[in-house]
Motif scaffolding. Structure first.
Motif, PDB file in Angstrom:
ATOM      1  N   ALA A  88      -0.387  -5.350  -4.448  1.00 38.53           N
ATOM      2  CA  ALA A  88      -0.480  -4.523  -5.632  1.00 38.53           C
ATOM      3  C   ALA A  88      -1.496  -3.503  -5.240  1.00 38.53           C
ATOM      4  CB  ALA A  88      -1.050  -5.015  -7.058  1.00 38.53           C
ATOM      5  N   ARG A  89      -2.442  -3.555  -3.972  1.00 37.64           N
ATOM      6  CA  ARG A  89      -3.217  -2.619  -3.658  1.00 37.64           C
ATOM      7  C   ARG A  89      -2.927  -2.001  -2.406  1.00 37.64           C
ATOM      8  NH1 ARG A  89      -8.547  -6.820  -3.310  1.00 37.64           N
ATOM      9  NH2 ARG A  89      -8.501  -7.178  -5.573  1.00 37.64           N
ATOM     10  N   VAL A  90      -1.987  -2.525  -1.593  1.00 32.78           N
ATOM     11  CA  VAL A  90      -1.467  -1.798  -0.407  1.00 32.78           C
ATOM     12  C   VAL A  90      -0.128  -1.100  -0.749  1.00 32.78           C
ATOM     13  CG1 VAL A  90      -2.608  -3.565   1.275  1.00 32.78           C
ATOM     14  CG2 VAL A  90      -0.101  -3.813   0.328  1.00 32.78           C
ATOM     15  N   ASN A  91       0.655  -1.629  -1.595  1.00 29.48           N
ATOM     16  CA  ASN A  91       2.011  -1.006  -1.954  1.00 29.48           C
ATOM     17  C   ASN A  91       2.088  -1.145  -3.509  1.00 29.48           C
ATOM     18  OD1 ASN A  91       4.455   0.161  -1.848  1.00 29.48           O
ATOM     19  ND2 ASN A  91       5.539  -1.515  -0.707  1.00 29.48           N
ATOM     20  N   PRO A  92       1.369  -0.193  -4.291  1.00 28.02           N
ATOM     21  CA  PRO A  92       1.369  -0.248  -5.816  1.00 28.02           C
ATOM     22  C   PRO A  92       2.847  -0.227  -6.261  1.00 28.02           C
ATOM     23  CG  PRO A  92       0.180   1.667  -5.182  1.00 28.02           C
ATOM     24  CD  PRO A  92       0.284   0.807  -3.696  1.00 28.02           C
ATOM     25  N   LYS A 100      -1.104   5.696  -4.328  1.00 24.70           N
ATOM     26  CA  LYS A 100      -0.626   6.041  -2.819  1.00 24.70           C
ATOM     27  C   LYS A 100      -0.636   4.544  -1.942  1.00 24.70           C
ATOM     28  CE  LYS A 100      -2.018   8.696   1.354  1.00 24.70           C
ATOM     29  NZ  LYS A 100      -2.797   9.518   1.830  1.00 24.70           N
ATOM     30  N   GLY A 101      -1.400   3.639  -2.345  1.00 20.23           N
ATOM     31  CA  GLY A 101      -1.770   2.570  -1.582  1.00 20.23           C
ATOM     32  C   GLY A 101      -2.366   2.892  -0.287  1.00 20.23           C
ATOM     33  N   ARG A 102      -2.217   1.588   0.476  1.00 19.24           N
ATOM     34  CA  ARG A 102      -3.171   1.671   1.795  1.00 19.24           C
ATOM     35  C   ARG A 102      -2.751   0.730   2.639  1.00 19.24           C
ATOM     36  NH1 ARG A 102      -9.082  -0.314  -0.421  1.00 19.24           N
ATOM     37  NH2 ARG A 102      -9.423   1.591   0.414  1.00 19.24           N
ATOM     38  N   ASN A 103      -3.180   0.710   3.885  1.00 17.97           N
ATOM     39  CA  ASN A 103      -2.752  -0.297   4.847  1.00 17.97           C
ATOM     40  C   ASN A 103      -3.671  -1.469   5.062  1.00 17.97           C
ATOM     41  OD1 ASN A 103      -0.636   1.314   6.120  1.00 17.97           O
ATOM     42  ND2 ASN A 103      -2.348   2.610   6.813  1.00 17.97           N
ATOM     43  N   LEU A 104      -2.980  -2.561   5.547  1.00 15.29           N
ATOM     44  CA  LEU A 104      -3.828  -4.020   5.656  1.00 15.29           C
ATOM     45  C   LEU A 104      -4.590  -4.131   6.954  1.00 15.29           C
ATOM     46  CD1 LEU A 104      -4.681  -6.493   4.301  1.00 15.29           C
ATOM     47  CD2 LEU A 104      -2.410  -7.449   5.011  1.00 15.29           C
ATOM     48  N   LEU A 105      -5.559  -4.566   7.170  1.00 16.55           N
ATOM     49  CA  LEU A 105      -6.550  -4.804   8.193  1.00 16.55           C
ATOM     50  C   LEU A 105      -6.919  -6.197   8.066  1.00 16.55           C
ATOM     51  CD1 LEU A 105      -7.510  -3.895  10.992  1.00 16.55           C
ATOM     52  CD2 LEU A 105      -9.692  -3.243   9.902  1.00 16.55           C
ATOM     53  N   PHE A 106      -6.393  -7.189   9.118  1.00 13.40           N
ATOM     54  CA  PHE A 106      -6.969  -8.448   9.059  1.00 13.40           C
ATOM     55  C   PHE A 106      -8.179  -8.413  10.097  1.00 13.40           C
ATOM     56  CE2 PHE A 106      -6.121 -12.852  10.808  1.00 13.40           C
ATOM     57  CZ  PHE A 106      -6.596 -13.608   9.692  1.00 13.40           C
ATOM     58  N   CYS A 218       8.210   0.428   1.246  1.00 14.20           N
ATOM     59  CA  CYS A 218       7.398  -0.606   2.244  1.00 14.20           C
ATOM     60  C   CYS A 218       6.653   0.121   3.140  1.00 14.20           C
ATOM     61  CB  CYS A 218       8.211  -1.667   2.890  1.00 14.20           C
ATOM     62  SG  CYS A 218       7.356  -3.091   3.709  1.00 14.20           S
ATOM     63  N   PRO A 219       5.717   1.173   2.614  1.00 18.03           N
ATOM     64  CA  PRO A 219       5.325   2.051   3.584  1.00 18.03           C
ATOM     65  C   PRO A 219       3.993   1.531   4.172  1.00 18.03           C
ATOM     66  CG  PRO A 219       4.347   2.407   1.466  1.00 18.03           C
ATOM     67  CD  PRO A 219       5.194   1.397   1.241  1.00 18.03           C
ATOM     68  N   PHE A 220       3.224   0.372   3.895  1.00 17.96           N
ATOM     69  CA  PHE A 220       1.844  -0.101   4.697  1.00 17.96           C
ATOM     70  C   PHE A 220       2.201  -0.626   6.032  1.00 17.96           C
ATOM     71  CE2 PHE A 220       3.594  -3.676   2.247  1.00 17.96           C
ATOM     72  CZ  PHE A 220       3.175  -4.711   2.940  1.00 17.96           C
ATOM     73  N   SER A 221       1.169  -0.463   6.758  1.00 15.45           N
ATOM     74  CA  SER A 221       1.204  -1.338   8.164  1.00 15.45           C
ATOM     75  C   SER A 221       0.046  -2.611   7.953  1.00 15.45           C
ATOM     76  CB  SER A 221       0.817  -0.289   9.355  1.00 15.45           C
ATOM     77  OG  SER A 221      -0.628   0.089   8.980  1.00 15.45           O
ATOM     78  N   VAL A 222       0.445  -3.366   8.931  1.00 14.87           N
ATOM     79  CA  VAL A 222      -0.519  -4.674   8.725  1.00 14.87           C
ATOM     80  C   VAL A 222      -1.136  -4.736  10.472  1.00 14.87           C
ATOM     81  CG1 VAL A 222      -0.638  -7.070   8.803  1.00 14.87           C
ATOM     82  CG2 VAL A 222       0.990  -5.685   7.298  1.00 14.87           C
TER      83      VAL A 222
END
Length: 373
Positions: A88-92, A100-106, A218-222
């Motif tokens: 819900a945060r990276v791809n609302p 807009k969402g955001r990318n995920l960083l592990f 599905c616009p976010f990167s990991v």
């Protein structure tokens, strides 16, 4: 912010110091637990999530239990709940929201880090680079001792945490695969509705629409960042018999100030799977890595994160930060004073967001590395 750990936890506690212990989980170092952390009045408050979530938690994120052959509902685990919350945060838009969402960083931390320090750093990463950070914290507190003994203790804990790290990546892979399958089904249904299916399909229009909508929904990167001794943990996973070499999870893997041997690193670095780049950053003046090498005397070989020689991985992109203004002897040059240097910030901004980060840098062929100068 959510956090995953193989530390011993106390579900009844809400302060970081009391909720997370300095030793591995009593059920074994491979046992994983999830928690949610929020700042209240400038202090971190945490909620250790139950292994199996409640009906209220399932309803909160729209999860329905699956039924077994006898029609009995199966338990829903905390990882599925966390996945929905992070999605819900990276791809609302995919989660039915807006924004807009955001990318995920592990993020995998290094030597002598307690959980509060990990949360502080993860928060700084989020605020600086606009990413959603999911930290993996292992028992890197040095067992309450200092110096060489602490360092050796953390190296033992890193080795013992290899299985937990593998399980964490495995579960992350399952979650991302499930998100991908849900996404594909949604886009295929939209394409079929608009351009037909079977014998009546307009294949060219269908393919174009599917490609466009896939990027839209599905616009976010990991990506993954391993810092300092976190790279030692990663190394031993890659060299272990439990590692599955076909695991493609990340767009970028960013190995910052790696506190592991330079010697022979290509053997395990070349096993890393990623969609875009494997970055290895160096700073010859890194004070922490210099101290790390001295801790064990002659037994401790040159560290990968500060040695600009034998950079022979076939796929790694080596980037040298030595001598850059504001970097100095920093061991964590992705934060604080080094970010006054716009080139430094620009590199990590791209790398942590799954983009190509070496564009515009000067390549030194003799040493096989890029320099920010």
């Amino acid at each position: 912010m959510f956090i995953v750990t193989n530390r011993e936890v106390d579900e009844a506690r809400t302060t970081v110091k009391d909720a997370f212990k300095s030793q591995a989980n009593a059920r074994g170092p491979n046992e994983l637990r999830l928690a949610e952390a929020v700042r209240e009045g400038g202090k971190w408050k945490v909620r250790i999530l139950p292994d199996q979530i409640t009906d209220k938690m399932a309803k909160e994120v729209g999860l329905e239990p699956t039924l077994d052959a006898a029609g009995k509902p199966q338990p829903i685990f905390a990882s599925s709940y966390v996945a929905r919350r992070i999605l819900a945060r990276v791809n609302p838009k995919m989660a039915g929201g807006t924004g807009k969402g955001r990318n995920l960083l592990f993020f995998v931390h290094g030597f002598n880090n307690n959980v509060e320090a990990v949360l502080d750093r993860a928060e700084q990463l989020e605020q600086t680079y606009g990413v959603e950070v999911l930290p993996f914290t292992w028992p890197a507190n040095g067992g309450g001792v200092h110096g060489v003994v602490s360092y050796k203790s953390d190296k033992r804990d890193a080795l013992a945490s290899t299985g937990a790290f593998d399980r964490c990546l495995g579960r992350l892979e399952q979650i991302l695969h499930a998100i991908h399958e849900e996404h594909v089904q949604r886009v295929e249904a939209l394409a079929n509705k608009r351009y037909g299916s079977g014998d009546k399909i307009d294949a060219e229009q269908w393919d174009r629409f599917f490609t466009e909508q896939s990027q839209k929904w599905c616009p976010f990167s990991v990506s993954m960042m391993t810092h300092s001794m976190g790279n030692y943990l990663f190394k031993h996973l890659l060299k272990s018999s439990i590692y599955r070499g076909d695991r493609l999870l990340f767009d970028n893997v960013v190995m910052v100030a790696a506190d592991t041997n330079n010697e022979g690193h290509a053997e395990w670095v070349d096993k890393i799977q990623c969609r875009n780049r494997v970055y290895i950053t160096l700073n010859e003046r890194d004070s922490a890595l210099s101290a790390s090498r001295m801790k064990l005397g002659e037994q401790q070989l040159a560290r990968l994160g500060h040695y600009p020689h034998k950079l022979d991985s076939r796929q790694a992109v080596y980037v040298d930060f030595t001598g850059q203004p504001s970097v100095g002897t920093s061991h964590a040059y992705f934060e604080g004073e080094p970010l006054k240097n716009e080139r430094v910030k620009r590199f990590f901004q791209a790398a942590f967001n799954g983009e190509t980060a070496e564009d515009g840098l000067r390549f030194e062929a003799a040493r096989n590395l890029y320099r920010l100068k």
